[in-house]
Design a protein around this motif. Sequence first.
Motif, short mmCIF file in Angstrom:
data_model
loop_
_atom_site.label_atom_id
_atom_site.label_comp_id
_atom_site.label_asym_id
_atom_site.label_seq_id
_atom_site.Cartn_x
_atom_site.Cartn_y
_atom_site.Cartn_z
N VAL A 10 0.83 -1.18 0.00
CA VAL A 10 0.00 0.00 0.00
C VAL A 10 0.88 1.25 0.00
O VAL A 10 0.59 2.20 -0.71
CB VAL A 10 -0.98 -0.02 1.20
CG1 VAL A 10 -1.76 1.27 1.30
CG2 VAL A 10 -1.93 -1.19 1.10
N VAL A 11 1.94 1.20 0.78
CA VAL A 11 2.86 2.34 0.80
C VAL A 11 3.49 2.52 -0.57
O VAL A 11 3.59 3.64 -1.08
CB VAL A 11 3.93 2.17 1.90
CG1 VAL A 11 5.04 3.20 1.76
CG2 VAL A 11 3.30 2.26 3.28
N GLU A 12 3.91 1.43 -1.19
CA GLU A 12 4.52 1.53 -2.52
C GLU A 12 3.52 2.06 -3.54
O GLU A 12 3.88 2.85 -4.41
CB GLU A 12 5.08 0.19 -2.96
CG GLU A 12 5.90 0.28 -4.24
CD GLU A 12 7.09 1.23 -4.17
OE1 GLU A 12 7.38 1.90 -5.18
OE2 GLU A 12 7.74 1.33 -3.11
N ALA A 13 2.27 1.65 -3.45
CA ALA A 13 1.24 2.17 -4.35
C ALA A 13 1.11 3.67 -4.18
O ALA A 13 1.02 4.42 -5.16
CB ALA A 13 -0.10 1.47 -4.07
N TYR A 14 1.12 4.13 -2.93
CA TYR A 14 1.06 5.56 -2.66
C TYR A 14 2.27 6.28 -3.26
O TYR A 14 2.13 7.32 -3.88
CB TYR A 14 0.99 5.81 -1.15
CG TYR A 14 0.85 7.28 -0.82
CD1 TYR A 14 -0.41 7.88 -0.77
CD2 TYR A 14 1.97 8.07 -0.58
CE1 TYR A 14 -0.54 9.23 -0.49
CE2 TYR A 14 1.84 9.42 -0.29
CZ TYR A 14 0.60 10.00 -0.25
OH TYR A 14 0.47 11.34 0.00
N LEU A 20 -0.70 6.35 -6.65
CA LEU A 20 -2.06 5.82 -6.60
C LEU A 20 -2.76 6.34 -5.36
O LEU A 20 -2.27 6.21 -4.25
CB LEU A 20 -2.03 4.29 -6.62
CG LEU A 20 -1.35 3.68 -7.84
CD1 LEU A 20 -1.31 2.17 -7.72
CD2 LEU A 20 -2.04 4.10 -9.13
N ARG A 21 -3.92 6.96 -5.57
CA ARG A 21 -4.71 7.53 -4.48
C ARG A 21 -6.17 7.15 -4.66
O ARG A 21 -6.65 7.21 -5.77
CB ARG A 21 -4.63 9.06 -4.46
CG ARG A 21 -3.24 9.64 -4.52
CD ARG A 21 -2.54 9.60 -3.18
NE ARG A 21 -1.33 10.39 -3.13
CZ ARG A 21 -0.17 10.06 -3.66
NH1 ARG A 21 -0.04 8.95 -4.34
NH2 ARG A 21 0.88 10.82 -3.53
N PRO A 22 -6.87 6.84 -3.62
CA PRO A 22 -6.36 6.61 -2.28
C PRO A 22 -5.59 5.29 -2.22
O PRO A 22 -5.77 4.43 -3.07
CB PRO A 22 -7.63 6.53 -1.43
CG PRO A 22 -8.68 6.02 -2.36
CD PRO A 22 -8.31 6.58 -3.71
N TYR A 42 4.53 7.55 6.33
CA TYR A 42 3.30 7.64 5.54
C TYR A 42 2.03 7.56 6.38
O TYR A 42 0.95 7.37 5.86
CB TYR A 42 3.30 6.56 4.45
CG TYR A 42 4.32 6.85 3.40
CD1 TYR A 42 4.03 7.69 2.33
CD2 TYR A 42 5.61 6.35 3.50
CE1 TYR A 42 4.98 8.00 1.39
CE2 TYR A 42 6.57 6.66 2.55
CZ TYR A 42 6.25 7.48 1.50
OH TYR A 42 7.20 7.80 0.56
N HIS A 43 2.16 7.75 7.69
CA HIS A 43 0.99 7.76 8.57
C HIS A 43 0.06 8.89 8.13
O HIS A 43 0.49 10.01 7.90
CB HIS A 43 1.41 7.98 10.02
CG HIS A 43 0.26 8.11 10.96
ND1 HIS A 43 -0.52 7.03 11.30
CD2 HIS A 43 -0.26 9.18 11.59
CE1 HIS A 43 -1.47 7.44 12.11
NE2 HIS A 43 -1.33 8.75 12.30
N GLY A 44 -1.21 8.58 7.97
CA GLY A 44 -2.19 9.56 7.53
C GLY A 44 -2.29 9.70 6.02
O GLY A 44 -3.21 10.32 5.51
N LYS A 45 -1.33 9.14 5.30
CA LYS A 45 -1.36 9.20 3.84
C LYS A 45 -1.90 7.90 3.25
O LYS A 45 -2.49 7.91 2.18
CB LYS A 45 0.04 9.49 3.30
CG LYS A 45 0.55 10.85 3.74
CD LYS A 45 1.96 11.08 3.28
CE LYS A 45 2.44 12.44 3.79
NZ LYS A 45 3.84 12.68 3.51
N LEU A 94 -15.76 -3.38 -4.39
CA LEU A 94 -14.59 -2.88 -5.09
C LEU A 94 -14.93 -2.15 -6.39
O LEU A 94 -14.04 -1.87 -7.19
CB LEU A 94 -13.64 -4.04 -5.39
CG LEU A 94 -13.13 -4.82 -4.18
CD1 LEU A 94 -12.34 -6.05 -4.61
CD2 LEU A 94 -12.30 -3.92 -3.28
N SER A 95 -16.20 -1.82 -6.59
CA SER A 95 -16.63 -1.26 -7.87
C SER A 95 -16.04 0.12 -8.18
O SER A 95 -16.03 0.55 -9.33
CB SER A 95 -18.16 -1.19 -7.95
OG SER A 95 -18.67 -0.34 -6.94
N ASP A 96 -15.51 0.82 -7.17
CA ASP A 96 -14.90 2.12 -7.42
C ASP A 96 -13.37 2.06 -7.39
O ASP A 96 -12.70 3.08 -7.37
CB ASP A 96 -15.41 3.17 -6.43
CG ASP A 96 -15.05 2.84 -4.99
OD1 ASP A 96 -14.63 1.70 -4.71
OD2 ASP A 96 -15.21 3.73 -4.14
#
Length: 123
Positions: free
Chosen positions: A1-5, A9-11, A34-37, A50-52
């Motif tokens: 998830v951190v690497e995606a950020y 990639l958001r969110p 990355y706390h809060g991100k 997961l439709s969105d």
Amino acid sequence: VVEAYKQGLRPAVGYELNPWLLCLSNYRAWKAGYHGKVSFLKKDLWKVNLSDCYNVIVFLAPSVKPPLAAKLLAELPNEARVVAGRFPFPSWTPTSTLGQGLEQVWAYDMKEVRRAAQSSAEG
């Protein structure tokens, strides 16, 4: 998830039921700054809609891939991309792959996955 950020990639959200893994994920995100991100939520992936979602990254055992493939086909938009780490989806043809062995990942574009599934059903 951190690497995606980090890749823009958001969110960037992760789902985990195991409280220890959830705690570890939050700790690692905090330690990396990355706390809060990014966020990790205690939710059942099978019950999350997961439709969105347009980018899905999964690290799951091979036995889970067939039922997950059905869920992703039913819920994700055509523009979505799925990246699987460690184990590929057995019935999908990847759009691209990267790495080797335990570091290998497979990327699948849902539009192509659906096109192949439709061709198989017709043939």
